[in-house]
Design a protein around this motif. Structure first.
Motif, mmCIF file in Angstrom:
data_model
loop_
_atom_site.group_PDB
_atom_site.id
_atom_site.type_symbol
_atom_site.label_atom_id
_atom_site.label_comp_id
_atom_site.label_asym_id
_atom_site.label_seq_id
_atom_site.Cartn_x
_atom_site.Cartn_y
_atom_site.Cartn_z
ATOM 1 N N SER A 73 30.024 -52.315 -79.439
ATOM 2 C CA SER A 73 28.972 -52.908 -78.608
ATOM 3 C C SER A 73 27.934 -51.831 -78.323
ATOM 4 C CB SER A 73 29.575 -53.371 -77.284
ATOM 5 O OG SER A 73 30.082 -52.229 -76.590
ATOM 6 N N LEU A 74 26.810 -52.251 -77.777
ATOM 7 C CA LEU A 74 25.782 -51.280 -77.403
ATOM 8 C C LEU A 74 26.325 -50.303 -76.360
ATOM 9 C CD1 LEU A 74 22.405 -53.249 -77.166
ATOM 10 C CD2 LEU A 74 22.973 -51.372 -78.708
ATOM 11 N N TYR A 75 27.157 -50.817 -75.504
ATOM 12 C CA TYR A 75 27.749 -49.985 -74.451
ATOM 13 C C TYR A 75 28.562 -48.856 -75.071
ATOM 14 C CZ TYR A 75 30.138 -49.220 -69.911
ATOM 15 O OH TYR A 75 30.622 -48.696 -68.737
ATOM 16 N N GLU A 76 29.348 -49.230 -76.071
ATOM 17 C CA GLU A 76 30.186 -48.223 -76.734
ATOM 18 C C GLU A 76 29.343 -47.243 -77.542
ATOM 19 O OE1 GLU A 76 32.632 -51.182 -78.642
ATOM 20 O OE2 GLU A 76 34.387 -50.476 -77.551
ATOM 21 N N ILE A 77 28.292 -47.757 -78.181
ATOM 22 C CA ILE A 77 27.386 -46.849 -78.910
ATOM 23 C C ILE A 77 26.765 -45.856 -77.933
ATOM 24 C CG2 ILE A 77 25.186 -46.710 -80.181
ATOM 25 C CD1 ILE A 77 27.483 -47.693 -81.905
ATOM 26 N N CYS A 78 26.403 -46.369 -76.772
ATOM 27 C CA CYS A 78 25.827 -45.485 -75.760
ATOM 28 C C CYS A 78 26.815 -44.395 -75.379
ATOM 29 C CB CYS A 78 25.437 -46.325 -74.536
ATOM 30 S SG CYS A 78 24.550 -45.403 -73.281
ATOM 31 N N ILE A 79 28.089 -44.735 -75.314
ATOM 32 C CA ILE A 79 29.100 -43.738 -74.966
ATOM 33 C C ILE A 79 29.217 -42.667 -76.063
ATOM 34 C CG2 ILE A 79 31.573 -43.333 -74.589
ATOM 35 C CD1 ILE A 79 31.675 -46.143 -73.304
ATOM 36 N N ILE A 80 29.339 -43.103 -77.305
ATOM 37 C CA ILE A 80 29.609 -42.106 -78.355
ATOM 38 C C ILE A 80 28.392 -41.283 -78.745
ATOM 39 C CG2 ILE A 80 31.551 -43.432 -79.283
ATOM 40 C CD1 ILE A 80 29.834 -44.109 -81.720
ATOM 41 N N THR A 81 27.208 -41.718 -78.335
ATOM 42 C CA THR A 81 26.010 -40.953 -78.693
ATOM 43 C C THR A 81 25.355 -40.258 -77.505
ATOM 44 O OG1 THR A 81 24.575 -42.898 -78.476
ATOM 45 C CG2 THR A 81 25.426 -42.422 -80.677
ATOM 46 N N ARG A 82 25.743 -40.551 -76.299
ATOM 47 C CA ARG A 82 25.162 -39.822 -75.180
ATOM 48 C C ARG A 82 26.137 -39.572 -74.027
ATOM 49 N NH1 ARG A 82 21.557 -43.025 -78.118
ATOM 50 N NH2 ARG A 82 19.653 -42.672 -76.925
ATOM 51 N N SER A 83 26.703 -40.615 -73.450
ATOM 52 C CA SER A 83 27.506 -40.406 -72.244
ATOM 53 C C SER A 83 28.766 -39.597 -72.514
ATOM 54 C CB SER A 83 27.862 -41.755 -71.624
ATOM 55 O OG SER A 83 26.707 -42.560 -71.527
ATOM 56 N N GLY A 84 29.422 -39.905 -73.615
ATOM 57 C CA GLY A 84 30.645 -39.188 -73.981
ATOM 58 C C GLY A 84 30.390 -37.718 -74.256
ATOM 59 N N PRO A 85 29.491 -37.414 -75.216
ATOM 60 C CA PRO A 85 29.238 -35.997 -75.476
ATOM 61 C C PRO A 85 28.752 -35.224 -74.256
ATOM 62 C CG PRO A 85 27.757 -37.431 -76.778
ATOM 63 C CD PRO A 85 28.809 -38.286 -76.176
ATOM 64 N N ALA A 86 27.934 -35.867 -73.415
ATOM 65 C CA ALA A 86 27.466 -35.150 -72.223
ATOM 66 C C ALA A 86 28.640 -34.804 -71.316
ATOM 67 C CB ALA A 86 26.447 -35.989 -71.463
ATOM 68 N N ARG A 87 29.545 -35.754 -71.179
ATOM 69 C CA ARG A 87 30.716 -35.500 -70.335
ATOM 70 C C ARG A 87 31.599 -34.423 -70.953
ATOM 71 N NH1 ARG A 87 34.476 -40.405 -68.437
ATOM 72 N NH2 ARG A 87 32.780 -40.594 -66.918
ATOM 73 N N ILE A 88 31.840 -34.508 -72.240
ATOM 74 C CA ILE A 88 32.694 -33.516 -72.919
ATOM 75 C C ILE A 88 32.077 -32.126 -72.811
ATOM 76 C CG2 ILE A 88 33.612 -32.793 -75.165
ATOM 77 C CD1 ILE A 88 33.770 -35.788 -75.871
#
Lengths: 443, 114, 553
Positions: free
Chosen positions: C435-450
């Motif tokens: 989903s767009l939500y998941e794409i948002c996670i793997i391309t911005r929110s996730g890496p920023a958190r990591i």
């Protein structure tokens, strides 16, 4: 642009001591020079070689005008204005030089080239440009100088004379250092020279191969064949190279027996018949050797920041030298956009020359063209090039008067600790002013 | 009597120092205006230190220059050496063979006493 | 009178950090930061972007790419042929010219990242001796904030400290080194393997417990000890690791062992796709996917994160600090080869390659990358990357997004690759669509958190105002290739594909505390072995144009 705190500790009264200062005369870029300054003169340069001492002792404050227009003193502002007009009026302006200035200044120079749609080239094109072309063809196996100091046990100097061009190279990097894996220094190393003359360098070698002039290509391919165990005609080898096959075989045996072999090479390869094909043969040989043992190649770069020029032009345009931007984007073509050619063929109609002396070093046809076109020159010194310039700027000397970044011959970036200020503007200042003005004029 | 040689321009310490000391100074000018000749060649051609010779390339570029005997066996017979500078530049052709680098070492020349 | 506010009005906002999944929201910006809406209703924004019907996400964060420094620049230098047929980057009144191909020039890199809605990127592998070079290139890479990881896995001082069983010495050294280079976290590449390469022809390390001659340490020890030191230093990002045996059939076992080596320490394994291969004996015909097994392990161990390292078909340039890998690849592809060993610190290998969909191995590599995304249960710990440019260009991210969101598109592509992919991987069976939500996670929110960046990857108050606005499109490649607008630090920098305002961007670094006593030890070590003076090694803060320290936890 930042100014480092030059580390000082009090020396004699009335003097300043700057430790771990950097000499930028040759590509060694020694950063362990302790400079003593008195009355804006450098009076001592501990550990500097003869070339370094000449560099430090002869770049001092002077009261020459910072700008001359057609030989007459003028303000820097007037010089910038005239320079900007020369560059924006031209149809095929070229920018050349850059090997003896900071990378901060180099970055501005390339920007000027972009704005005016000019051609940007550096002294690399008449130095190791051919090696750069070879590198683009086959790659390169290399290392930083500390690796040679710590591991190198077979050191070959080919087509160069570091004893005279890079006097501290043996001591600091390639022959003398007691390294991690060569704890006995010189005793753990075998030094080999290959050249057409028995130079000072040759005399420091354990083995010397005095080859026939213009036979480097044949010699290198002989070694490539020997590495792969290919049969070659001993008569041919002797006739081509002037050296018996058996001697080449002995060298190859030593190369294979080395733990970490190094070939440092110079203008003897790039400036003679074959040029980039000579460099390519050497780079291929070194690559081949890595199937048997560790081996590296290192072009000996002559000026303090010619490596920086390669790096800056590459990161900003994608290409290392000979870059044309007339169409609004970078194009690369040695032989087409390189300065010896754009001048000798009469194509350049204006030039911005920074930290170079083509009036002394270029061919007659190139120099004749340069005489015939308006050009701007930036240099701390009075040279044949500055004397014939339309606009000549006397600029502060990098490393002695200005801070900034330079790249040693092995791409290690080193920051400069200036010894004392200058009344002259820096290359960076002058070029930035020119850049601002050409941008306005190009709107 | 004109003989054939191969000319190698190159760097020297003195020339390098001269770049810093000043290109119009005596020391630099002397260094770049001196042609080194192998002692055996000097002898055969009847040349003494300071004598002037004319050096001509295959394409007809020409310089007149003072000679000095090379030290010991530094220079093999048949080779000439001069420090980079105005004189060596005058002998360079504009042709770079598509490489950007004009041929700057290993010129075929003739040399004769003047 | 100017209020100082900038408003992005009525967009369809995705902010996974705050659980916002496609809700119509306003975003208020002031002084480069996202702020709460002003309480007083009569306060008008100076500027408003009407984002009704448009998708709004935080700016993209690329946590693993190769964009600056001596390795990247050598690759640029080495490949003029790669640029001649590529897109021309033409200068404009406000922007510089440049070149593309697989290793774009610096200005072009910045413009292209921004043009795609990315506002932060980290270079994955820099030898600290070259730190100044990176800082200079970063200054010429506009529009994005940047940082880099500092190579340590073959660093002599690191190995010696481990061999001497002196974890405090190791920890102090790591802290000192990060501050000296102004880097972000320790990077380990083929631990021990690059040192062996420097000592022997085709030298390398093939397992976690092989001894590194002269240093008397193993890869396992290097990974364990550095990971632990990073935890003790409480660095925002974990140790970042490129495992041993990259690319080798059967390497999944090394990868699994490596994952276990972390224990409780956080660990990030980069370009995990290249480390997920079954088979054995260096025999390519046995090559198969072990993504499923490794994904299961990562899912069960929340201390571990990965970025995928997706392969895409076409020509590209491999560039790695893994010296022996560069040699191997250039021999395998019969291509030109660049290698450079950096004293005391690391190595480097560069070789052009081409991934072909007719090749079994390349097709499997492509499939394995996709398996990782599609099998992983927790999108917060599986980050999108191509290990640019090793697997492909960062410009291919929109295509990857389409492959993940559109299973028909994916299956069409699957039909065109080597048929053995169907037996040797599970990709053919996977029907999941992101989903767009998941794409948002793997391309911005996730890496920023990591990465431990508190002000990136989300749109809450306090975040840097890095915002990307997309026009919805069923063709996801098109949607993500050309955002409608990109805001960086509260400034509209890209508008309908045009760069409006190329800011320089800032350098993100860490400077953890350390016992100053280590400096005299390090100075002695420099004196003995380095070719540069200790005093000239450190990058002072005033060398940097604009820098922000990211604090330790």
């Amino acid at each position: 642009m930042s100014t480092p705190v030059a580390t000082t500790k009090p020396a004699e009264p009335g003097t300043t001591l700057i430790e771990d200062s950097t000499c930028t005369f040759c590509g060694c870029v020694c950063d362990d020079i302790d400079i003593t300054v008195k009355d804006n003169h450098i009076v001592d340069a501990k550990r500097a070689c003869v070339l370094g001492k000449a560099w430090f002792y002869n770049h001092h404050a002077d009261d020459r005008p910072s700008c001359l227009i057609e030989g007459q003193p003028a303000s820097v502002e007037a010089g910038v204005e005239r320079a900007a007009r020369i560059l924006t009026d031209a149809k095929y302006p070229i920018i050349y030089g850059l090997s003896d200035t900071t990378s901060e200044a180099q970055r501005v120079a390339v920007g000027i080239g972009d704005t005016i749609g000019g051609t940007v080239d550096t002294t690399t094109s008449v130095c190791h440009g051919p090696s750069g072309m070879a590198f683009q063809g086959v790659g390169e196996v290399t290392c930083t100088l500390g690796e040679i100091a710590n591991r190198g046990d077979l050191i070959i100097f080919w087509g160069g004379n570091p004893a005279e061009s890079h006097p501290r190279h043996f001591t600091k990097y390639s022959l003398m250092p007691k390294g991690m894996f060569v704890p006995n220094g010189r005793k753990d190393r075998t030094a080999v020279g290959v050249d057409v003359r028995k130079t000072k360098t040759a005399k420091a070698m354990d083995l010397f191969f005095q080859i026939k002039p213009r036979a480097d290509f044949e010699a290198l391919w002989t070694l490539r064949a020997l590495a792969k165990g290919i049969d070659i005609d001993p008569e041919q080898v002797k006739s081509d190279t002037g050296i018996e096959l058996a001697r080449w075989q002995d060298l190859m045996d030593r190369m294979k027996a080395a733990k970490f072999g190094v070939i440092l090479f110079g203008m003897g390869l790039t400036m003679t018949r074959g040029k980039h094909l000579n460099s390519e043969a050497l780079l291929c040989l070194v690559r081949d050797m890595n199937a048997y043992t560790r081996f590296v190649a290192k072009p000996m770069r002559g000026h303090g920041n010619v490596t920086g020029a390669d790096n800056v032009v590459t990161w900003q345009t994608g290409y290392p030298f000979g870059v044309n931007m007339s169409r609004g984007y970078p194009r690369f073509n040695p032989g087409e956009y390189t300065t010896s050619d754009t001048l000798a063929r009469g194509e350049a109609d204006a030039a911005l020359l920074i930290a170079c002396d083509p009036m002394a070093n270029f061919s007659q046809p190139a120099r004749e063209r340069l005489m015939a076109i308006p050009y701007i020159a930036l240099d701390p010194k009075d040279t044949p090039t500055t004397r014939a310039a339309t606009v000549a700027f006397t600029t502060a000397t990098y490393g002695i008067n200005t801070p900034g970044t330079v790249y040693r011959m092995d791409d290690v970036p080193i920051f400069l600790r200036p010894a004392f200020p200058s009344s002259h503007p820096s290359d960076f200042d002058v070029l930035s002013a020119i850049q601002r003005r050409v941008t306005e004029l190009k709107k | 009597m004109s003989e054939r040689f191969i000319l190698i321009p190159g760097r020297t310490s003195k020339q390098g120092c001269g770049v810093s000391e000043g290109k119009f100074d005596e020391s630099y000018q002397h260094e770049i205006n001196t042609l080194q000749v192998a002692p055996a060649d000097m002898k055969r051609m009847g040349l003494a230190n300071g004598d002037r010779v004319r050096v001509t390339t295959e394409s007809g570029r020409q310089i007149d220059v003072a000679v000095a005997a090379a030290t010991g066996d530094e220079l093999p017979p048949g080779l000439l050496f001069i420090a980079y500078g105005d004189l060596s530049s005058r002998l360079m052709d504009g042709e770079t063979h598509g490489s950007g680098m004009p041929t700057s070492k290993g010129f075929d020349v003739t040399m004769e006493k003047v | 009178m100017s209020s100082g506010f900038f408003k992005v009005a009525g967009g369809t906002v995705y902010d996974p950090v705050h659980g916002i999944n496609g809700e119509r929201r306003d975003i208020w910006i002031r002084d480069g930061k996202i702020v709460d809406a002003p309480p007083a209703p009569d306060v008008r924004p100076d500027k408003t972007i009407d984002a009704s019907g448009l998708v709004v996400m935080p700016g993209g964060v690329d946590m693993h790419c190769h964009i600056a420094g001596p390795k990247v620049n050598s690759a640029r230098k080495m490949r003029p042929e790669d640029k001649r047929k590529a897109e021309k980057v033409v200068r404009t009144a406000g922007t510089r010219s440049g070149t593309m191909g697989s290793v774009p020039s610096t200005f072009a890199t910045g413009y292209k990242y921004a043009g795609m809605g990315y506002t932060t990127a980290f270079d994955a592998a820099i030898p600290p001796l070259a730190a100044r070079h990176v800082h200079e290139e970063f200054e010429d890479t506009p529009c994005i904030d940047k940082g880099f990881f500092v190579l340590m896995g073959n660093n002599h001082f690191v190995m010696q400290s481990i061999q001497r069983k002196e974890p405090e010495r190791l920890r102090s050294f790591i802290a000192w080194l990060l501050g000296a280079a102004k880097g972000y976290t320790p990077k380990i590449v083929n631990p021990g393997g690059v040192e062996v390469w420097k000592q022997l022809p085709s030298g390398n390390v093939h397992g976690l417990d092989e001894n590194v001659e002269h240093f008397g340490v193993t890869a396992r020890q290097i990974i364990e000890q550095v990971a632990r030191a990073v935890e003790e230093l409480r660095l925002p990002h974990s140790v970042h690791l490129h495992c041993n045996n990259l690319g080798m059939p059967g390497n999944w076992r090394t990868t699994l062992e490596t994952m276990k080596t972390f224990g409780d320490s956080r660990g990030h394994l980069s370009h995990i796709q290249f480390h997920s291969y079954g088979g054995g004996d260096a025999d390519e015909t046995t090559f198969n996917s072990k993504a499923k097994e490794l994904v299961e392990y990562v899912d069960a161990h929340p201390n571990l994160t990965v970025d995928v390292g997706q392969v895409l078909f076409g020509e590209t340039t491999t560039m790695t600090a893994d010296g022996p890998l560069g040699y191997y690849l250039s021999n395998a592809f019969k291509s030109k080869w660049f290698s450079s060993d950096t004293e005391m610190e690391s190595g480097c290998g560069i070789a052009p390659i081409e991934y072909k969909n007719t090749s079994l191995v390349h097709s499997l590599q492509w499939a394995i990358g996709l398996e990782w995304y599609l099998l992983a249960k927790d999108p917060w710990r599986v980050v999108m990357s191509t290990d640019h440019p090793n697997g492909g260009s960062f410009l291919a991210y929109p295509q990857i997004i389409q492959l993940l969101m559109d299973r028909t598109y994916r299956h069409d592509m699957l039909k065109q690759v080597h048929p053995a992919v169907l037996e040797r991987s599970t990709l053919g069976d996977l029907t999941r669509e992101y989903s767009l939500y998941e794409i948002c996670i793997i391309t911005r929110s996730g890496p920023a958190r990591i990465l431990g960046l508190p002000n990136k990857g989300h749109l809450g108050p306090g975040a840097d105002a890095d915002i990307t606005i997309y026009t919805p499109n069923d063709d996801k490649t098109k949607m993500f290739e050309m955002p409608r607008a990109v805001i960086k630090s509260g400034v509209l920098i890209v508008d309908q594909g045009e760069i409006r305002e190329p800011l320089t961007g800032k350098l993100l670094y860490v400077a953890p505390e350390y016992d100053r006593g280590i400096e005299s030890d390090v100075a002695d070590w420099f004196e003995k072995y380095y070719s540069i003076r200790f005093r000239n090694y450190t990058v002072p803060l005033d060398y940097l144009h604009d820098a922000e320290e990211v604090r330790t936890a």
